[in-house]
Design an enzyme around this catalytic site. Structure first.
Site, mmCIF file in Angstrom:
data_model
loop_
_atom_site.group_PDB
_atom_site.id
_atom_site.type_symbol
_atom_site.label_atom_id
_atom_site.label_comp_id
_atom_site.label_asym_id
_atom_site.label_seq_id
_atom_site.Cartn_x
_atom_site.Cartn_y
_atom_site.Cartn_z
ATOM 1 N N ASP A 1 0.829 -1.204 0.000
ATOM 2 C CA ASP A 1 0.000 0.000 0.000
ATOM 3 C C ASP A 1 0.866 1.258 0.000
ATOM 4 O OD1 ASP A 1 0.968 -0.203 2.594
ATOM 5 O OD2 ASP A 1 -0.982 -0.367 3.547
ATOM 6 N N ASN B 1 -7.783 0.343 13.742
ATOM 7 C CA ASN B 1 -9.203 0.167 13.407
ATOM 8 C C ASN B 1 -9.457 -1.183 12.726
ATOM 9 O OD1 ASN B 1 -7.867 0.606 11.066
ATOM 10 N ND2 ASN B 1 -9.004 2.437 10.435
ATOM 11 N N GLU C 1 -9.874 -0.412 4.493
ATOM 12 C CA GLU C 1 -10.392 0.261 5.675
ATOM 13 C C GLU C 1 -11.710 -0.363 6.133
ATOM 14 O OE1 GLU C 1 -8.398 1.973 7.169
ATOM 15 O OE2 GLU C 1 -7.866 3.887 6.269
ATOM 16 N N HIS D 1 -7.820 -2.295 10.088
ATOM 17 C CA HIS D 1 -7.559 -2.328 8.642
ATOM 18 C C HIS D 1 -6.370 -3.235 8.309
ATOM 19 C CE1 HIS D 1 -4.645 1.427 8.410
ATOM 20 N NE2 HIS D 1 -4.030 0.369 8.868
#
Ligand code: GLP
Length: 238
Positions: free
Chosen positions: A67, A134, A141, A136
């Site tokens: 990423d 979170n 996401e 991810h």
């Protein structure tokens, strides 16, 4: 799913590096995807040391970058490219590596090129993933679609606020580019690693909660060759 718990970060780093090196030695010529972020840095240090001792040839496999932050390139401190180049890729033949460039505005082409790179190497053989605060995975996401391949995403607020730890200051970054979780899921071997007390609640939710797109890491529990590698702190709530 196998869960392996190490006593501390150093031990975790050694265990993860041995897992990666074991894969590379057994499967030369295949494609590997290794997460950036802070968590794997110790494992990368160990891998480089293993290469220096002649225990692994890091240039015997191919690499796909997971990423990147849109707006940051390899010259920007904290970009995935900069972190990976410094920690690992500078020790590997350049032609073996394809990464996203967060400064290239033709994101569609970048996605197509990465998808072709993955396809032309027979798909991902091994992937090392971190987990965000979170839940991810890469920049898949919370609420991430099922899309295969690669895509551009709007970053979650938690991701944006956590990102300061990489850049030393707040940057106006709103988007990321990532390999989609379904493509990562199709890897033959998946290692998910986490370290530290602050990751303990999300590790618990990922491992013991229901599978939900709200916590992308939970999707990987269905993988039949998933190894979750934690230090004691990250495992403290499970
Ligand atoms: C980052 C990256 C992920 C990384 C994860 C955990 O934002 N997008 O690829 O694995 O979040 O990062 P860290 O290891 O620094 O906690």
């Amino acid at each position: 799913m196998t869960v392996e718990i190490s006593n501390n970060y150093n031990e975790l780093s050694i265990q993860v590096s041995e897992k990666i090196a074991g894969y590379i030695n057994a499967m030369p010529g295949t494609l590997v995807c290794l997460a950036a972020g802070n968590t794997p840095l110790g494992a990368f240090r160990e891998l480089v040391a293993m290469q220096e001792r002649g225990e692994v040839d890091l240039s015997s496999v191919w690499y796909a970058g997971l990423d990147e932050w849109i707006g940051l390139g390899p010259g920007d401190v904290g970009s995935c490219a900069q972190v990976m180049n410094e920690a690992l890729y500078k020790h590997i033949s350049k032609e073996r590596i394809r990464i996203f460039d967060g400064l290239d505005s033709d994101e569609e082409k970048q996605c197509r090129d990465m998808e072709n790179w993955i396809k032309s190497h027979g798909g991902l053989g091994f992937t090392l993933l971190g987990i965000g605060m979170n839940g991810h995975i890469g920049f898949n996401e919370p609420g991430a679609s099922d899309a295969e391949g690669c895509f551009l995403v709007d970053l979650d607020d938690i991701t944006k606020s956590v990102s300061k730890k990489y850049f030393g200051k707040e940057l106006p970054i709103a988007k990321g580019i990532t390999i989609g979780w379904r493509t990562l899921f199709n890897a033959g071997n998946v290692v998910l690693m986490a370290s530290g007390k602050e990751k303990a609640p999300i590790v618990k939710a990922a491992l013991q909660g229901p599978v939900t797109p709200d916590i992308p890491a939970t999707q990987f529990k269905k993988h039949n060759k998933l190894t979750v590698m934690l230090d004691k702190d990250a495992a403290s709530l499970i």
